[in-house]
Every structure is written in C-alpha cells, then in structure tokens.
Design a protein around this motif. Structure first.
Motif, PDB file in Angstrom:
ATOM      1  N   THR A  78      24.724  77.869  71.281  1.00 43.23           N
ATOM      2  CA  THR A  78      23.828  78.050  69.987  1.00 43.23           C
ATOM      3  C   THR A  78      24.777  79.166  69.034  1.00 43.23           C
ATOM      4  OG1 THR A  78      21.683  77.793  71.074  1.00 43.23           O
ATOM      5  CG2 THR A  78      21.856  79.045  68.880  1.00 43.23           C
ATOM      6  N   SER A  79      24.878  80.377  69.274  1.00 45.90           N
ATOM      7  CA  SER A  79      25.519  81.518  68.411  1.00 45.90           C
ATOM      8  C   SER A  79      26.871  80.925  68.271  1.00 45.90           C
ATOM      9  CB  SER A  79      25.619  82.629  69.088  1.00 45.90           C
ATOM     10  OG  SER A  79      24.222  83.167  69.525  1.00 45.90           O
ATOM     11  N   SER A  80      27.668  80.494  69.127  1.00 45.40           N
ATOM     12  CA  SER A  80      29.113  80.091  68.611  1.00 45.40           C
ATOM     13  C   SER A  80      29.221  78.784  68.001  1.00 45.40           C
ATOM     14  CB  SER A  80      30.145  80.051  70.086  1.00 45.40           C
ATOM     15  OG  SER A  80      29.076  78.976  70.841  1.00 45.40           O
ATOM     16  N   LEU A  81      28.405  77.989  68.390  1.00 44.36           N
ATOM     17  CA  LEU A  81      28.504  76.468  67.775  1.00 44.36           C
ATOM     18  C   LEU A  81      27.966  76.857  66.034  1.00 44.36           C
ATOM     19  CD1 LEU A  81      29.289  73.646  67.944  1.00 44.36           C
ATOM     20  CD2 LEU A  81      27.095  73.119  68.663  1.00 44.36           C
ATOM     21  N   ASN A  82      26.773  77.662  65.864  1.00 42.53           N
ATOM     22  CA  ASN A  82      26.370  77.770  64.608  1.00 42.53           C
ATOM     23  C   ASN A  82      27.734  78.363  63.697  1.00 42.53           C
ATOM     24  OD1 ASN A  82      24.107  76.800  65.014  1.00 42.53           O
ATOM     25  ND2 ASN A  82      22.836  78.854  65.491  1.00 42.53           N
ATOM     26  N   LYS A  83      28.278  79.553  64.185  1.00 41.20           N
ATOM     27  CA  LYS A  83      29.384  79.941  63.452  1.00 41.20           C
ATOM     28  C   LYS A  83      30.431  78.691  63.204  1.00 41.20           C
ATOM     29  CE  LYS A  83      32.010  84.354  63.412  1.00 41.20           C
ATOM     30  NZ  LYS A  83      32.359  85.442  64.217  1.00 41.20           N
ATOM     31  N   ILE A  84      30.805  78.104  63.991  1.00 43.73           N
ATOM     32  CA  ILE A  84      31.704  76.998  64.003  1.00 43.73           C
ATOM     33  C   ILE A  84      31.410  76.090  62.827  1.00 43.73           C
ATOM     34  CG2 ILE A  84      32.926  75.069  65.127  1.00 43.73           C
ATOM     35  CD1 ILE A  84      33.025  76.768  67.700  1.00 43.73           C
ATOM     36  N   ILE A  85      30.295  75.600  62.979  1.00 44.30           N
ATOM     37  CA  ILE A  85      29.635  74.735  62.147  1.00 44.30           C
ATOM     38  C   ILE A  85      29.799  75.368  60.480  1.00 44.30           C
ATOM     39  CG2 ILE A  85      27.446  73.773  60.997  1.00 44.30           C
ATOM     40  CD1 ILE A  85      26.766  73.061  64.058  1.00 44.30           C
ATOM     41  N   ASP A  86      29.542  76.492  60.292  1.00 51.65           N
ATOM     42  CA  ASP A  86      29.510  77.122  59.043  1.00 51.65           C
ATOM     43  C   ASP A  86      31.068  76.991  58.580  1.00 51.65           C
ATOM     44  OD1 ASP A  86      26.963  77.942  58.876  1.00 51.65           O
ATOM     45  OD2 ASP A  86      27.230  79.971  59.716  1.00 51.65           O
ATOM     46  N   ILE A  87      32.034  77.259  59.225  1.00 52.50           N
ATOM     47  CA  ILE A  87      33.559  77.177  58.902  1.00 52.50           C
ATOM     48  C   ILE A  87      33.496  75.607  58.387  1.00 52.50           C
ATOM     49  CG2 ILE A  87      35.766  77.463  59.581  1.00 52.50           C
ATOM     50  CD1 ILE A  87      35.020  79.871  61.331  1.00 52.50           C
ATOM     51  N   PHE A  88      33.179  74.767  59.535  1.00 50.83           N
ATOM     52  CA  PHE A  88      33.746  73.414  59.226  1.00 50.83           C
ATOM     53  C   PHE A  88      32.892  72.854  57.829  1.00 50.83           C
ATOM     54  CE2 PHE A  88      33.015  68.861  59.814  1.00 50.83           C
ATOM     55  CZ  PHE A  88      33.926  68.356  60.209  1.00 50.83           C
ATOM     56  N   GLU A  89      31.695  73.224  57.558  1.00 56.81           N
ATOM     57  CA  GLU A  89      30.914  72.755  56.460  1.00 56.81           C
ATOM     58  C   GLU A  89      31.790  73.345  55.068  1.00 56.81           C
ATOM     59  OE1 GLU A  89      26.525  71.966  57.899  1.00 56.81           O
ATOM     60  OE2 GLU A  89      27.077  73.869  56.887  1.00 56.81           O
ATOM     61  N   LYS A  90      32.310  74.451  55.222  1.00 64.29           N
ATOM     62  CA  LYS A  90      32.972  75.081  53.978  1.00 64.29           C
ATOM     63  C   LYS A  90      34.391  74.279  53.854  1.00 64.29           C
ATOM     64  CE  LYS A  90      31.188  79.778  54.625  1.00 64.29           C
ATOM     65  NZ  LYS A  90      31.258  80.958  54.777  1.00 64.29           N
ATOM     66  N   GLU A  91      34.913  73.719  55.039  1.00 70.34           N
ATOM     67  CA  GLU A  91      36.197  73.005  54.793  1.00 70.34           C
ATOM     68  C   GLU A  91      35.925  71.492  54.402  1.00 70.34           C
ATOM     69  OE1 GLU A  91      38.446  73.546  58.116  1.00 70.34           O
ATOM     70  OE2 GLU A  91      38.845  75.762  57.889  1.00 70.34           O
ATOM     71  N   HIS A  92      34.532  71.159  54.894  1.00 67.25           N
ATOM     72  CA  HIS A  92      34.352  69.746  54.623  1.00 67.25           C
ATOM     73  C   HIS A  92      33.179  69.446  53.669  1.00 67.25           C
ATOM     74  CE1 HIS A  92      36.756  69.869  58.135  1.00 67.25           C
ATOM     75  NE2 HIS A  92      37.289  68.353  57.696  1.00 67.25           N
ATOM     76  N   PRO A  93      33.025  69.995  52.172  1.00 70.60           N
ATOM     77  CA  PRO A  93      31.620  69.988  51.774  1.00 70.60           C
ATOM     78  C   PRO A  93      31.032  68.624  51.521  1.00 70.60           C
ATOM     79  CG  PRO A  93      33.804  70.136  50.372  1.00 70.60           C
ATOM     80  CD  PRO A  93      34.164  70.126  51.699  1.00 70.60           C
ATOM     81  N   ASP A  94      31.653  67.580  51.740  1.00 66.52           N
ATOM     82  CA  ASP A  94      31.020  66.532  51.987  1.00 66.52           C
ATOM     83  C   ASP A  94      30.198  66.160  53.269  1.00 66.52           C
ATOM     84  OD1 ASP A  94      33.514  66.200  53.338  1.00 66.52           O
ATOM     85  OD2 ASP A  94      33.474  64.122  53.035  1.00 66.52           O
ATOM     86  N   ILE A  95      30.133  67.070  53.950  1.00 65.45           N
ATOM     87  CA  ILE A  95      29.481  66.955  55.504  1.00 65.45           C
ATOM     88  C   ILE A  95      28.474  68.051  55.591  1.00 65.45           C
ATOM     89  CG2 ILE A  95      29.796  66.629  58.102  1.00 65.45           C
ATOM     90  CD1 ILE A  95      32.788  65.447  57.507  1.00 65.45           C
ATOM     91  N   LYS A  96      27.263  67.796  56.099  1.00 69.96           N
ATOM     92  CA  LYS A  96      26.323  68.500  56.290  1.00 69.96           C
ATOM     93  C   LYS A  96      25.797  68.158  57.851  1.00 69.96           C
ATOM     94  CE  LYS A  96      23.000  71.662  55.893  1.00 69.96           C
ATOM     95  NZ  LYS A  96      23.145  73.036  55.909  1.00 69.96           N
ATOM     96  N   ILE A  97      25.782  69.383  58.735  1.00 70.66           N
ATOM     97  CA  ILE A  97      25.507  69.243  60.175  1.00 70.66           C
ATOM     98  C   ILE A  97      24.202  69.925  60.462  1.00 70.66           C
ATOM     99  CG2 ILE A  97      26.320  69.708  62.636  1.00 70.66           C
ATOM    100  CD1 ILE A  97      29.199  69.319  61.558  1.00 70.66           C
ATOM    101  N   SER A  98      23.509  69.224  61.113  1.00 69.33           N
ATOM    102  CA  SER A  98      22.045  69.769  61.782  1.00 69.33           C
ATOM    103  C   SER A  98      22.150  69.648  63.268  1.00 69.33           C
ATOM    104  CB  SER A  98      20.889  69.188  61.333  1.00 69.33           C
ATOM    105  OG  SER A  98      21.021  67.805  61.563  1.00 69.33           O
ATOM    106  N   VAL A  99      21.667  70.658  63.978  1.00 66.68           N
ATOM    107  CA  VAL A  99      21.803  70.867  65.502  1.00 66.68           C
ATOM    108  C   VAL A  99      20.579  70.630  66.224  1.00 66.68           C
ATOM    109  CG1 VAL A  99      23.169  71.698  67.303  1.00 66.68           C
ATOM    110  CG2 VAL A  99      24.096  72.004  65.138  1.00 66.68           C
ATOM    111  N   ASN A 100      20.348  70.040  67.295  1.00 63.48           N
ATOM    112  CA  ASN A 100      19.135  70.034  68.172  1.00 63.48           C
ATOM    113  C   ASN A 100      19.670  70.882  69.270  1.00 63.48           C
ATOM    114  OD1 ASN A 100      16.702  69.793  69.426  1.00 63.48           O
ATOM    115  ND2 ASN A 100      17.348  67.645  69.891  1.00 63.48           N
ATOM    116  N   TYR A 101      19.216  71.962  69.824  1.00 63.58           N
ATOM    117  CA  TYR A 101      19.744  72.468  71.012  1.00 63.58           C
ATOM    118  C   TYR A 101      18.791  72.719  71.946  1.00 63.58           C
ATOM    119  CZ  TYR A 101      23.264  75.060  67.952  1.00 63.58           C
ATOM    120  OH  TYR A 101      24.375  75.368  67.251  1.00 63.58           O
TER     121      TYR A 101
END
Length: 261
Positions: A43-66
C-alpha cells in the motif's frame, strides 16, 4: 425586439461554449484508466510509486484495489475488471496462468520481503522465538487467513517446519490481510502476530520479536502480471516495467523491501 436579442445572444453563447465542452470531453476520453489489484503490504510504497508514474504519464490514471492476494485472484476469476495483478503469492499467479487469465510472458518479479513475528511494544511476554509461542501465557496469535493471505501461508509453512503448527491452532486469530494482523498486535488484542518486515516498520506500537528464517518457508516474492482481458496491454506493461526502474526500486528499498534478485 428583446426576444430576438435574447435568442441571438443564446445562440452565440451556445456557439462559444460547445467547443469548450467538446474539448474537455475529448481530453477526458483520451485519459487511460488502469486498475491494479495489489497485495495489501504494498500500500504505502506503491501509492508513492504511482504518484511519480502519473506525473511522468499524464495520459494515464491508476486506481488500486488492495487486499489479500487470494481474494484478489478470486475477484479476477469472477470477472473483475483489472489490468494488472500484483500478488505476493506464486500460487495465485500460477492459478490465473493455468486459467489463461494472465499471460506468463507478461509477468515479472519486482520485490522480495521478510516474514517476522511481532509483539506489542515492550514484549512483556518475552517472546524471542517461534517455540516461545507455545508458552501458556501466550493466549492469542494473529495470522493471515489461510490460504487467501500469503503471509498466513508462509507462517503456516514455518510453524510446520519447526513442528508446532498443530499445537498452536487453538490460539490463532485470523486476519483478512496483513494490515488487519498488524492492527490486532498494535492494539494489544493479541499477544503476537505474523506480518512482513515492511508492515512492522509502519507501526510504532509493535516490536519485531523474531525474524523468520527464509529457509523454512517459500521465498516471499512480489509479482506483476498483465491480465489477459485488459484493454490497455501496452500501458499495463509500461507500469509493470516501471516497477523495475531505479526510481521505483529506490522507493521499495526505502520501505524495507529487498530487490527481486
């Protein structure tokens, strides 16, 4: 005259506003929404990684089911719309592979973890080994539900290896995932519990009483696999590969995960 002016004004307003609405809708429709089902311990680590990925890929939005890997696997089997599966259980991954629900060629191992035995802060019962769980004053032990929670499976393997699993069955309090097991120990509702080292590090209310040896359970590996039914295989694979990038691996390390190799 007023009526004519009002009609003309309304028409001009419509002409001006329609392109703006159309432009917004077009921009929104171009955004790709990826859904990931991931092990709760990420949860904690992946949320942080997703934030970085989305900033680098503004055309992609990610939602997670933990959740627990087994429960997430069952959801995919039942038709849940998921693009990427991140379990901490090779058994659940292989089950989906055998059912053709994920592609074996589209999967990677991206992190490792360590199983630990935790106790409430202070360790008042002086628990220092697995065998100490047999003490009469140890009344309740939290463990992930078996077989849906991999941490519970790893704990079972370890306790069986040292020959005390059956002796402890009456003491077990089952959690739906490692987060719930951690909470049971953190609140003092149980005397001890099995979680991953990365989970223990997130709570100031628990102490690691014992680090379980890797040699007495299967390797604790985190997998990523593209779900066969995804509409966005290219983008799902792009995020999967991002998990192996230097940026992502540094974050995993920050949260206590080990590199995949």
């Amino acid at each position: 005259m007023k009526r004519t002016f009002f009609v003309l004004f309304s028409f001009l307003l419509l002409v001006l506003v329609l392109p703006l609405i159309s432009g917004c809708s077009s921009g929104e429709s171009k955004k790709i929404n990826l859904t990931i089902s991931a092990a709760a311990s990420l949860t904690s680590s992946l949320n942080k990684i997703i934030d970085i990925f989305e900033k680098e890929h503004p055309d992609i939005k990610i939602s997670v089911n933990y959740g627990a890997s087994g429960a997430l696997r069952q959801q995919i089997e039942q038709g849940a719309k998921v693009d990427l599966f991140l379990p901490v259980s090779v058994r659940d991954l292989q089950t989906l592979e055998s059912e053709k629900l994920v592609d074996p060629s589209n999967s990677v191992v991206f992190a490792k973890n360590i199983l630990v035995l935790i106790v409430p802060k202070g360790n008042l019962l002086d628990i220092k080994s697995l065998e100490d769980l047999e003490k009469s004053d140890v009344k309740k032990i939290a463990i992930g539900s078996i077989p849906s929670v991999p941490a519970g499976v790893y704990a079972k393997e370890s306790l069986e290896k040292v020959g005390i699993f059956d002796n402890l069955k009456s003491k077990f309090v089952y959690g739906k995932d490692v987060i719930q097991v951690l909470e049971y120990v953190n609140t003092g509702n149980v005397d001890a519990g099995f979680v991953y080292r990365t989970d223990a590090a997130t709570s100031k209310g628990v102490t690691i009483a014992y680090t379980v040896l890797d040699s007495i359970h299967k390797p604790i590996l985190y997998y990523a696999a593209v779900v066969s039914s995804t509409k966005y295989p290219t983008e799902a694979k792009e995020f999967m590969n991002f998990l192996l990038s230097k940026k992502a691996q540094e974050i995993f390390s920050e949260y206590g995960f080990l590199p995949p190799n």
